[in-house]
Design a protein around this motif. Sequence first.
Motif, short mmCIF file in Angstrom:
data_model
loop_
_atom_site.label_atom_id
_atom_site.label_comp_id
_atom_site.label_asym_id
_atom_site.label_seq_id
_atom_site.Cartn_x
_atom_site.Cartn_y
_atom_site.Cartn_z
N SER A 83 -12.47 -38.70 23.41
CA SER A 83 -11.36 -39.51 24.05
C SER A 83 -11.42 -39.04 25.54
CB SER A 83 -10.38 -39.57 23.35
OG SER A 83 -10.46 -40.41 22.26
N HIS B 38 -6.53 -39.97 21.81
CA HIS B 38 -7.02 -41.64 21.77
C HIS B 38 -5.74 -42.56 21.64
CE1 HIS B 38 -7.82 -45.22 19.49
NE2 HIS B 38 -9.09 -45.02 20.00
N LEU C 67 -11.58 -44.33 25.71
CA LEU C 67 -11.11 -44.44 24.48
C LEU C 67 -12.11 -43.49 23.43
CD1 LEU C 67 -9.55 -47.75 24.21
CD2 LEU C 67 -8.26 -45.86 23.81
#
Length: 272
Positions: free
Chosen positions: A76, A201, A243
Amino acid sequence: MTDRLRLRISPCPNDTFMFEALLNGRIPTQGLAFEVGFQDIEELNEGVSSPDGPDISKISYAVLPAVVDRYALLDSGSALGRGNGQLLVRRRGDRSPIRRVAIPGELTTANAMLLRFFPSIVDRTPVLFSEIAAAVERGAFDAGVLIHEGRFTYERHNLELVADLGALWERQTGLPLPLGGIVASRELPAEVRRTFDRVLHDSIAYALEHPTVSRPFVREHARELDDEVIDRHIALFVNRYSLTLGEEGRRAVRELTGLPDLRLGWEPLHGS
């Protein structure tokens, strides 16, 4: 879970947008606490290159091969995508040969891209990224490589585009361009690296779901305070690859870095 982690990120809107929720207690941090510092990207690259580097840091992807034995790339937090590459610019109407170029740092991906596509330009001088456009405008350099907010504001400085380095990369490779990522020290326990990756994340997901909440924090640190520029910056650099890199993102990082095995986060690269 552990002592306060020394976290280093840039003051740019994409980083502050992604990290705001975890730094300001909007999401559970799973027992992690942070001592955060904000640094220019070249300072961040130099930090992870030093023996006493931070626990977690933003870096340019170009520096990853040099630090991979001590830092693991997280899944992430990356700035990676299409249409987001560095811009080589010069004074509008200037047609003299380009010899002296301002770059945002020798260790940056921007410098790596300049070397890749313009290898004949050997006179490259590191300049703070936010000062490059003005330096080129006043004639201190023939051209400059712009990153971050600079790609949205260079025309204000009477500059014109010479080359979009990201577009050149995409045409050559067919892949999105990896700009920067988040790494965690291999001295941290694997569980701490794994937990931080999950928390980051969640922080990014929260920011995307509540895009206005982070604005005061983003503006507090941004070099360019125009809301339209900040919005364009975040929209360009925070995306699905932020992400999670995914397989395409990992292929792009392998292509840029030359690292053949890019297992992430709490797993050691090269199987060591």
